[in-house]
Enzyme design. Sequence first.
Site, mmCIF file in Angstrom:
data_model
loop_
_atom_site.group_PDB
_atom_site.id
_atom_site.type_symbol
_atom_site.label_atom_id
_atom_site.label_comp_id
_atom_site.label_asym_id
_atom_site.label_seq_id
_atom_site.Cartn_x
_atom_site.Cartn_y
_atom_site.Cartn_z
ATOM 1 N N HIS A 80 132.429 54.253 5.580
ATOM 2 C CA HIS A 80 130.860 55.099 4.456
ATOM 3 C C HIS A 80 132.096 56.192 4.203
ATOM 4 C CE1 HIS A 80 128.031 54.708 7.921
ATOM 5 N NE2 HIS A 80 127.575 53.661 7.390
ATOM 6 N N HIS A 236 121.401 50.868 1.843
ATOM 7 C CA HIS A 236 122.992 51.094 3.397
ATOM 8 C C HIS A 236 123.985 50.366 2.686
ATOM 9 C CE1 HIS A 236 125.324 53.617 6.280
ATOM 10 N NE2 HIS A 236 125.504 51.925 7.031
ATOM 11 N N ASP A 240 127.361 49.982 2.347
ATOM 12 C CA ASP A 240 128.599 48.777 2.917
ATOM 13 C C ASP A 240 129.741 48.418 2.094
ATOM 14 O OD1 ASP A 240 128.542 50.508 5.311
ATOM 15 O OD2 ASP A 240 126.850 48.892 6.621
ATOM 16 N N HIS A 263 130.099 43.479 7.487
ATOM 17 C CA HIS A 263 131.534 43.831 7.633
ATOM 18 C C HIS A 263 132.186 42.343 8.027
ATOM 19 C CE1 HIS A 263 130.055 48.131 7.408
ATOM 20 N NE2 HIS A 263 129.668 47.997 8.715
ATOM 21 N N HIS A 343 100.422 26.390 -4.547
ATOM 22 C CA HIS A 343 101.292 25.242 -3.764
ATOM 23 C C HIS A 343 101.825 25.972 -2.060
ATOM 24 C CE1 HIS A 343 105.089 22.725 -2.569
ATOM 25 N NE2 HIS A 343 104.513 22.202 -3.088
#
Length: 442
Positions: A80, A236, A240, A263, A343
């Site tokens: 962060h 978020h 990251d 991560h 469909h």
Amino acid sequence: MKQKTIKNSVTLSGIGLHSGKAVKMTIKPAGENAGVIFVRVDLPGKLPVKVCVANAVMDEKVTRCSAIEYQGVRIYTIEHLMAALSGLGIDNVTIDIDAEEIPGLDGSSLEFFKALKQAEVVEQKAEKNIFVIQEPIVVANKNSTVVIVPHDQLHISYTLDYDHPLLRSQYFSQSIDNASFAKELAPARTFCLESEVNEIKAHGLAQGANYQNTLVMSSKGPLENTMRFPDECVRHKVLDVVGDLFLLGYPVQGAIFATKSGHRLNRALVKKIEAQRQKYATVSYPPAVPEAPGRVFNINEIMKILPHRYPFLLVDRVIEIEPGKKGIGIKNVTINDGFFQGHFPQKPVMPGVIMIEAMAQTAGVVVLTSGAHNGKVALFMSISDVKFRKVVNPGDQLLMEVEIIRDRERTAHVKGIGRVDGEVAIEADMMFSYTDAHYLNG
């Protein structure tokens, strides 16, 4: 572009999201080409730990954060803060820290971003060391995929798909600069599912997490909190990605297409980017831009090549082309696609013939950009060895790899494979014939 640092030092204190330990951190100016260096002032020797690929912790056991380590000295959950540095274009700072983990603050990059701006970002004399992606890179693990391709700036597209009523098929796409990061990404907080909480804590993680610094998502929304954006969770995830890219220690230009990555996969991407940078370190290469032949074709360029239009233009982007050889097309499958109305509307499934057509259009872009067929259009001639291997649903991203097996004056033989989340959904051999473009004018 010039390198940047900060004019004044700034101090932040808080609790580590995972360790639960109190931590104090001071970010200080640093000289040109210094990079980002952490100093564990609580340990003897005060060994500096530089943010770079060589020091990035690639241990698969590190799952819900990213970390760096040098000679046994480790710093956790840096992503962060790294995202805030990247968002402000800061290259060089020294960070004194008295614990093993960055303070979690509100679980986003916002407080880091504000503190760094308050410290005043200043330009330095040295040129910024930007690496421009030269070749596509793909990393995948089960249902997660990250692709980066040449682009003239950093652009990230992310598809989030959790087995959760509020987190199915969230999609966010953004070019990353100072303004867009501040407005669209910095405030987005970390999150987890309510059903995951006990398991996460059982692994010794999230000891400093609470309902204020982490969005704990129930079936009705975040517990004891409110969303800053309706799609805060996918934002978020993009944040990251920005932070994990900073593990490189230098900025990157490229377009990233990520599906359900975390991560671990982001770090695998970083490792491959560094390998590519080393490959090109000793050679001269021109910057790659979307308009450059053989690189990336957006929807506007595709419409100049193909005669198809709404609702039958089925490829959104061709992210890599070797003219006359191969390319990768992207079809973002959305519930708004017209074919879902009829469909299996109760359980929407992308029709197989539409998947084939999307691959054929990707192939059309590849063969018609080779220069050998100027003024022509490619018409579908035949298809064989078709195999449907995976259902494609709204919210999926279909990546279509096409390879030209044989290209002659009047015909072309193309092999196509379509993948969703790294798994093969369709494959087929296709034949095309060429005719003059004025044929379509009646």
